[in-house]
Every structure is written in C-alpha cells, then in structure tokens.
Design a protein around this motif. Structure first.
Motif, short mmCIF file in Angstrom:
data_model
loop_
_atom_site.label_atom_id
_atom_site.label_comp_id
_atom_site.label_asym_id
_atom_site.label_seq_id
_atom_site.Cartn_x
_atom_site.Cartn_y
_atom_site.Cartn_z
N MET A 90 -1.67 -8.45 8.20
CA MET A 90 -0.56 -7.62 7.77
C MET A 90 0.76 -8.38 7.88
SD MET A 90 -1.98 -4.76 6.84
CE MET A 90 -0.75 -3.46 6.84
N SER A 91 0.91 -9.15 8.94
CA SER A 91 2.13 -9.92 9.15
C SER A 91 2.31 -10.96 8.04
CB SER A 91 2.08 -10.61 10.51
OG SER A 91 3.22 -11.42 10.71
N GLY A 93 0.97 -10.82 5.08
CA GLY A 93 1.22 -10.08 3.84
C GLY A 93 2.65 -9.62 3.70
N ALA A 94 3.24 -9.17 4.80
CA ALA A 94 4.63 -8.73 4.76
C ALA A 94 5.55 -9.90 4.41
CB ALA A 94 5.03 -8.13 6.11
N LEU A 97 5.14 -10.76 0.60
CA LEU A 97 5.79 -9.79 -0.28
C LEU A 97 7.30 -9.90 -0.20
CD1 LEU A 97 3.51 -6.70 0.40
CD2 LEU A 97 3.57 -8.10 -1.67
N GLN A 105 11.39 -5.18 -3.34
CA GLN A 105 10.13 -4.72 -2.75
C GLN A 105 10.09 -3.20 -2.60
OE1 GLN A 105 9.05 -6.78 0.84
NE2 GLN A 105 7.32 -5.45 1.26
N LYS A 125 1.33 -0.70 3.06
CA LYS A 125 0.21 -1.21 3.86
C LYS A 125 -0.88 -1.79 2.97
CE LYS A 125 0.89 1.99 7.74
NZ LYS A 125 0.34 3.16 8.46
N GLN A 128 0.25 -5.08 1.50
CA GLN A 128 0.35 -6.09 2.56
C GLN A 128 -1.03 -6.66 2.88
OE1 GLN A 128 2.40 -4.78 6.12
NE2 GLN A 128 4.17 -4.10 4.93
#
Length: 211
Positions: A90-91, A93-94, A97, A105, A125, A128
């Motif tokens: 997730m980190s 992916g953030a 993006l 975004q 989510k 991400q």
C-alpha cells in the motif's frame, strides 16, 4: 501482449480483485469496475508524462528500481494475503499514484467513485493495491524487451492494447480531448459526466462485464 483490461480477467487479475474486495468490503464486480477504469487512467497519465524527456527519465528510473522488476508478480499470494507485506504494498502504491497523478489524484478517485458507486476511500485503497502490480508488469516487460526511456511510449501503448480495435477506443478516450495538455482533466470530465467525449469507458465496462 494482452491489454491491461484483458489482464483483469487473468488469474493474477482475479487474485487482485478478490483481495481488494476483501480489504474494502466492496463486491468483486464493483472492485473490478474500479480497476477497469483506474488502470487505463494511470497508464494514460504515465504515457502523457513519458512524452517529455524529463518525464520519460523519471518513469524509466522508477521502472529500473528493483521493487518494480516484475518479481512482485510471483509474490502476489503473500503480498495480498499477509498484513505486513500488505502495508509495504500500500505504501509503494501510494507513492506511485502520488507521482503519476500528482494533484489530480483526488479528482480521479472522486470521479471513479461517482461512476462506480464505490466510496472514494475504497477507490483509493483499490488502486493503491493495483499500482505496484502495474509497475511490476511494466518493469518486467521493459526488461524482457530491453526497453530504454525512448521506448517507454511504445511499451505503455502495448500494455494499453493499442493493437486491437477494442482498445483503440480506449486510446481515443484517453487522448487529450480539449487540447489543453491534461489527459487527467479529460478523463475526470468524462467520468464526472462532463461535456467531454462519452461512451468510451462506459462502453468498455459494459463489454467487460457482459452488460
């Protein structure tokens, strides 16, 4: 190679849809709807960025990173099922993006939320989770074909499926419809029901899910 929308129908795509659905509590169909809109948007933004020398160099450096060498594609079961790995996914992916979409975004997430009926936080989510996998696909193909930064536009086009009639409509939809240089504005306008070109994304979603 298959387009990104074809990949959603693959085992890898179904694994992502299942995991993202479980994480957000959304149905698999709604989750797939979000991905089928978001992934072409992200690719379109990457392609727009890569059209400039600086943007191409930045994307090339990101794809050269070992995190995006394609190895993630062999680790999806662990990454999508293990909470600690999920956090790193997730980190990453953030960060992806934020770099690709920049200040647009939130607008993209809210636009997709409105069309899909999925809460904007859940949209965030879902995409991400998908972004590092998308980078892994691109990084793997880049290494396989020995693509340098000058060839990134063609690489992105191949992942977008530029060689099929079905995906030509996607390419047309992703083009800068009003000539202002911002593909994201055009897509946001379309998904928000503005006066941009219509039918491309919605028509493809219908085809993807048999509606």
């Amino acid at each position: 190679m298959p387009s990104i929308l074809d990949l959603l129908s693959s085992d890898m795509g179904q694994q992502l849809i299942t995991a993202a659905s479980a994480k957000t509590g959304e149905t698999p169909e709604k989750t797939a709807n979000v991905l089928s809109m978001a992934l072409p948007v992200i690719l379109g933004a990457m392609q727009k960025n890569a059209a400039s020398p600086q943007g191409a160099q930045s994307l090339n450096s990101a794809l050269e990173d070992n995190r995006h060498d394609g190895s993630i594609l062999n680790q999806l079961s662990d990454l999508l099922g293990n909470q600690s790995a999920d956090s790193s996914l997730m980190s990453d992916g953030a960060g992806i993006l934020g770099h690709v979409l920049g200040g647009n975004q939130q607008k993209v997430q809210q636009g997709i939320s409105k069309v899909s009926g999925v809460d904007a936080n859940s949209v965030a989510k879902i995409i991400q989770m998908a972004a590092p996998i998308l980078m892994g696909i691109l990084g793997s193909q880049k290494r396989k074909d020995n693509v340098d930064e000058n060839g990134l536009g063609d690489l992105l086009g191949s992942v977008m499926g530029k060689n099929t009639d079905h995906d030509q409509s996607l390419i047309t939809t992703l083009l800068d419809a009003d000539g202002d240089g911002s593909v994201i504005d055009d897509i946001a306008g379309m998904v928000l029901g503005g006066k941009k070109k219509k039918g491309g994304l919605g028509g493809m979603l219908g085809g993807l899910f048999g509606k």
